[in-house]
Design an enzyme around this catalytic site. Structure first.
Site, short mmCIF file in Angstrom:
data_model
loop_
_atom_site.label_atom_id
_atom_site.label_comp_id
_atom_site.label_asym_id
_atom_site.label_seq_id
_atom_site.Cartn_x
_atom_site.Cartn_y
_atom_site.Cartn_z
N SER A 282 35.89 45.12 42.95
CA SER A 282 37.21 44.58 42.63
C SER A 282 38.26 45.67 42.43
O SER A 282 37.94 46.76 41.92
CB SER A 282 37.10 43.75 41.34
OG SER A 282 38.39 43.40 40.89
N LYS B 277 38.59 27.08 40.36
CA LYS B 277 38.64 28.30 39.55
C LYS B 277 39.51 28.21 38.28
O LYS B 277 39.55 29.18 37.51
CB LYS B 277 39.08 29.50 40.40
CG LYS B 277 37.99 29.95 41.36
CD LYS B 277 38.31 31.27 42.04
CE LYS B 277 38.28 32.44 41.09
NZ LYS B 277 38.56 33.72 41.78
N TYR C 241 35.53 43.14 32.63
CA TYR C 241 35.28 42.66 34.00
C TYR C 241 35.41 43.83 34.98
O TYR C 241 34.52 44.11 35.78
CB TYR C 241 36.26 41.54 34.36
CG TYR C 241 36.27 41.21 35.83
CD1 TYR C 241 35.26 40.44 36.40
CD2 TYR C 241 37.29 41.69 36.68
CE1 TYR C 241 35.25 40.15 37.76
CE2 TYR C 241 37.29 41.42 38.03
CZ TYR C 241 36.28 40.65 38.57
OH TYR C 241 36.28 40.38 39.91
N1 NAD Z 1 39.15 36.06 43.93
C1 NAD Z 1 39.60 37.29 43.72
O1 NAD Z 1 40.83 37.53 43.68
C2 NAD Z 1 38.64 38.44 43.52
C3 NAD Z 1 39.16 39.72 43.34
C4 NAD Z 1 38.29 40.78 43.17
C5 NAD Z 1 36.92 40.58 43.19
N2 NAD Z 1 36.43 39.33 43.34
C6 NAD Z 1 34.98 39.15 43.36
O2 NAD Z 1 34.62 38.36 44.46
C7 NAD Z 1 33.43 37.61 44.15
C8 NAD Z 1 33.67 36.14 44.43
O3 NAD Z 1 34.71 35.69 43.57
P1 NAD Z 1 35.43 34.29 43.78
O4 NAD Z 1 36.88 34.51 43.62
O5 NAD Z 1 34.91 33.65 45.00
O6 NAD Z 1 34.93 33.52 42.47
P2 NAD Z 1 34.11 32.15 42.30
O7 NAD Z 1 33.98 31.89 40.84
O8 NAD Z 1 34.74 31.10 43.12
O9 NAD Z 1 32.71 32.53 42.93
C9 NAD Z 1 31.65 33.08 42.19
C10 NAD Z 1 30.43 32.21 42.45
O10 NAD Z 1 29.32 32.82 41.80
C11 NAD Z 1 28.58 31.79 41.15
N3 NAD Z 1 27.87 32.41 40.03
C12 NAD Z 1 28.38 32.87 38.87
N4 NAD Z 1 27.41 33.35 38.09
C13 NAD Z 1 26.26 33.21 38.79
C14 NAD Z 1 24.90 33.51 38.51
N5 NAD Z 1 24.54 34.07 37.35
N6 NAD Z 1 23.97 33.22 39.43
C15 NAD Z 1 24.31 32.64 40.60
N7 NAD Z 1 25.58 32.32 40.94
C16 NAD Z 1 26.54 32.61 40.03
C17 NAD Z 1 29.60 30.77 40.71
O11 NAD Z 1 29.05 29.49 40.48
C18 NAD Z 1 30.56 30.80 41.90
O12 NAD Z 1 30.19 29.87 42.87
C19 NAD Z 1 33.11 37.91 42.70
O13 NAD Z 1 32.13 38.92 42.67
C20 NAD Z 1 34.43 38.43 42.15
O14 NAD Z 1 34.22 39.29 41.04
C21 NAD Z 1 37.26 38.25 43.51
#
Ligand code: NAD
Length: 314
Positions: free
Chosen positions: A116, A178, A139
């Site tokens: 991230s 979300k 985070y």
């Molecule tokens: N959306 C953004 O702007 C952004 C920015 C930087 C990094 N990220 C990273 O991208 C990745 C995806 O994020 P996102 O925005 O799609 O979020 P999201 O919450 O939609 O997706 C995360 C998924 O992981 C699952 N999850 C959480 N804990 C878990 C566990 N212990 N075991 C199995 N599944 C689990 C959740 O149910 C969810 O479906 C993450 O690693 C996040 O840190 C996202």
């Protein structure tokens, strides 16, 4: 090819799983999720196998070992940037990642994982991969710790490619589950569609590098084919203000409405993010292309066609 998308019921994971299914019909695609934040509706069109379980549970890791994956796209995480529970954050994001890497090593799978832009905190933009690593919250710290685990792992296991993608501010379809962690593009669009004034922290001039979700999906796919190790930024290389975002949403919707500005309650807020794309170009041979002038109108159209805005809390 047997590939796993962890966090596949989530925002980025579901877009990735569906795109892989579309582009590579011969591949066996698996999704793992504990459905703690992701939503089943994101996977209605996904035809592959869904593995339900948490990456923090030994029995889930044991299950994953049996599949013999060729690649793991690791997206699952605690994504709540305001969660102050340090142990929970580190266990879900960093500790479980070590187990995912062990599964990959056994199967000789390459790993593409979600890091991230939060690793940079409020350091001087443009954010360069090896500079300014001063996360403002646990985070961001957990993601930095993952990158360091990855660097060490690659040193010890040079034949297993591991690529970290430091996504900046991602927006696009399939993020309605979300809540307060959804992109500001969704939150502001919903406010305006509900006839409210869009709400921004004073004075809306904070800048972010907004990146369209399909560009993040493409970065994952390019990362898979690059088969190289490293950490790269996934942003457009251009910071844009929240005021600009509101202007584009209003123009797309044909609505004129004043913004309501209020005090920012967070003392760990990133005020300006902009990705440096040197390693992105080097390792992926590509970098995200969609500017907000194209990405926001496409997303607003999707929201109007697919989202019941009255069910969302913004
Ligand atoms: N959306 C953004 O702007 C952004 C920015 C930087 C990094 N990220 C990273 O991208 C990745 C995806 O994020 P996102 O925005 O799609 O979020 P999201 O919450 O939609 O997706 C995360 C998924 O992981 C699952 N999850 C959480 N804990 C878990 C566990 N212990 N075991 C199995 N599944 C689990 C959740 O149910 C969810 O479906 C993450 O690693 C996040 O840190 C996202």
């Amino acid at each position: 090819m047997r590939v796993l998308v962890t966090g596949g019921a989530g925002f980025i994971g579901s877009n990735l799983a569906l795109e892989l299914q579309k582009r590579f019909p011969d591949w066996e695609i698996f999704v793992l999720d504990d459905f703690s934040s992701g939503h089943f509706k994101n996977l209605i069109d996904f035809e592959g196998e869904i593995i339900t379980g948490s990456i923090t549970e030994p029995e889930t890791i044991e299950k994953l070992r049996k599949y013999g994956f060729n690649a793991i796209f690791h997206q699952a995480a605690n994504v709540d940037t305001t969660d102050m529970n340090q142990r929970r954050m580190m266990e879900v994001n960093c500790e479980a990642f070590k187990d995912i890497l062990r599964v990959a090593k056994e199967a000789r799978a390459n790993v593409i994982y979600a890091s991230s832009g939060a690793v940079y905190g409020n350091t001087k933009p443009p954010m360069k991969v090896n500079e300014g690593l001063k996360p403002e919250n646990v985070y961001g710290f957990s993601k930095l710790a993952m990158d360091r685990v990855a660097y060490r792992f690659v040193k010890e296991n040079p034949t297993v490619p591991v690529l970290g993608l430091r996504y900046f501010n991602v927006y696009g379809p399939r993020e309605t589950h979300k809540g307060k962690m959804a992109s500001m593009v969704l939150q502001l669009t919903v406010q305006i569609l509900k006839g409210k004034r869009p709400r921004l922290f004073k004075w809306g001039e904070q800048k972010r590098d907004f990146v369209y979700v399909m560009d993040c999906v493409e970065a994952n796919i390019r990362g898979f084919f690059a088969e190289k190790s490293g950490v790269v930024n996934v942003g457009t290389g251009r910071a844009r203000s929240f005021n600009e975002v509101v202007e584009i949403i209003k123009k797309t919707l044909g609505v004129e409405v004043e913004t309501e500005y209020f005090d920012n309650p967070y003392d760990f807020y990133q005020n300006y993010t902009e990705a440096d794309l040197t390693e992105t170009k080097e390792i992926l041979g590509w970098y995200p292309q969609t500017q907000i002038e194209e990405g926001i109108p496409a997303y607003v159209k999707w929201i109007k066609e697919n989202v019941n805005v009255n069910k969302l809390p913004y």
